[in-house]
Scaffold this motif. Structure first.
Motif, mmCIF file in Angstrom:
data_model
loop_
_atom_site.group_PDB
_atom_site.id
_atom_site.type_symbol
_atom_site.label_atom_id
_atom_site.label_comp_id
_atom_site.label_asym_id
_atom_site.label_seq_id
_atom_site.Cartn_x
_atom_site.Cartn_y
_atom_site.Cartn_z
ATOM 1 N N ALA A 154 -3.446 -3.002 -3.769
ATOM 2 C CA ALA A 154 -4.535 -2.514 -2.926
ATOM 3 C C ALA A 154 -5.689 -1.925 -3.727
ATOM 4 N N PHE A 209 -8.366 1.736 0.661
ATOM 5 C CA PHE A 209 -8.143 0.743 1.704
ATOM 6 C C PHE A 209 -9.430 0.149 2.281
ATOM 7 N N CYS A 226 0.841 -1.200 0.000
ATOM 8 C CA CYS A 226 0.000 0.000 0.000
ATOM 9 C C CYS A 226 0.875 1.249 0.000
ATOM 10 N N THR A 253 -2.949 6.041 5.564
ATOM 11 C CA THR A 253 -3.091 4.618 5.253
ATOM 12 C C THR A 253 -2.662 3.746 6.434
ATOM 13 N N ASP A 265 2.604 -1.061 4.436
ATOM 14 C CA ASP A 265 2.583 0.374 4.162
ATOM 15 C C ASP A 265 3.971 0.815 3.706
ATOM 16 N N GLU A 286 -2.987 4.849 -0.027
ATOM 17 C CA GLU A 286 -4.215 4.177 -0.450
ATOM 18 C C GLU A 286 -5.368 4.421 0.526
#
Length: 330
Positions: free
Chosen positions: A113, A30, A23, A67, A60, A26
């Motif tokens: 994602a 998410f 991610c 996020t 992440d 995002e």
């Protein structure tokens, strides 16, 4: 954000699965990603396609939005969610490797994602795995949702990679299933310049393909603009093949051959007295040869730079924080 009651009563016969999701910024996508993948896990466990304890690992990659906060919240609410936060943005390929390095399951699925890849293929991938395949590629069979430029550039990309000798699956990105054995073998590759979609076919295990049509992004914007796509292409070519260096050798040979022919022609013209002194031909020759030399130096420099980076042996990433699975730390 939805919670899911993942069934825990399944026996240990089905393979335990972990889904790795890199991610980067995002925050819009998410919640949808968590909901859809949670439902996929729930359904597969309920039908005993995969075992209890299967989960999702969100990585992440140094996001600048919230996020990571959403990932931490998901870990608190759902036992099937784990999170890994990298100390800074290290790129999609390194984020994916970080997620794979933290898996322990029998099978591992990687997916982006944005969920443009069809999650319904995960069940088919598991079936292909149970048929004896250690690697199952998710392959696009329809690019009608792409713009004309995107389709043309993608086709040129795969065609160029093939001609350069890079062994990869056309129209396959990083949506795949890998067995524990395949993941462990992939993690033995220690180079900094990882082009995973070109390395996985080198593992040589039994593989299969699952075809699907890609959906539109549900939220947010693409993290792979033209600049990053070109960078990925250069990364893949220079990480997996020395064809450009051989092309330079061929170009040098052809240039020398042309120079010899031109020299013979010039001497002949001088002897016959047909030469006309001029500035244009000289300048064109200088500019042409100068451009060829700079191009060749640029390609060689790319390889030398990669050698320089690899010799340092620096870590590909640093994990700043983990959440979920009772191994949280800062």
């Amino acid at each position: 954000m939805n919670d899911f009651d993942i069934p825990q009563e399944c026996d240990n016969t089905p393979p335990r699965m972990e889904i790795v999701v890199p991610c980067y910024n995002e925050k819009e996508a998410f919640p949808h990603c968590l909901k859809v993948l949670g439902e996929v896990l729930c359904n597969l466990i309920s039908t005993q396609k995969i075992g209890a304890g299967s989960k999702i690992i969100f990585v992440d990659d140094g996001s600048k939005d919230d996020t990571w906060d959403q990932i931490k919240e998901a870990c608190q609410k759902n036992t099937f969610v784990s999170g890994i936060k990298l100390s800074k943005n290290r790129g999609h390929q390194n984020a994916l490797i970080a997620g794979l390095a933290n898996t322990t399951a029998d099978v591992v699925v990687s997916i982006d994602a944005d969920l443009q890849d069809d999650v319904r293929c995960i069940e088919t991938m598991v079936e292909k795995y149970q048929e004896g395949n250690d690697i199952v590629y998710g392959v696009r069979d329809d690019r009608s949702t792409d713009s004309a430029f995107k389709r043309i550039s993608a086709n040129l990309f795969y065609s160029l990679m093939e001609k350069m000798g890079v062994n990869q699956v056309s129209n396959h990105a990083d949506y795949r299933l890998m067995s524990r054995k395949a993941v462990d073998c992939l993690l033995t590759f220690k180079e900094q310049n990882m082009y995973i979609r070109g390395i996985v076919p080198l593992l040589g295990f039994n593989s299969a393909r699952v075809y699907y049509s890609r959906d539109d992004r549900v939220a947010g914007e693409s993290k792979y603009p033209l600049k990053k796509m070109l960078s990925l292409a250069v990364e893949g070519i220079t990480s997996l093949t020395i064809t450009p260096l051989r092309m330079i050798s061929a170009l040098g040979f052809i240039t020398c051959l042309i120079s010899i022919i031109t020299a013979i022609y010039t001497i002949f013209e001088k002897i016959t007295g047909s030469t006309v002194e001029g500035w244009t031909s000289v300048m064109i020759s200088i500019i042409f040869l100068g451009g060829v030399q700079l191009l060749c130096l640029g390609v060689i420099g790319e390889y030398v730079g990669k050698i320089y980076i690899e010799t340092k042996g620096r870590p590909r990433f640093f994990v700043e924080e983990k959440r979920g699975d009772n191994n949280e730390f800062k």
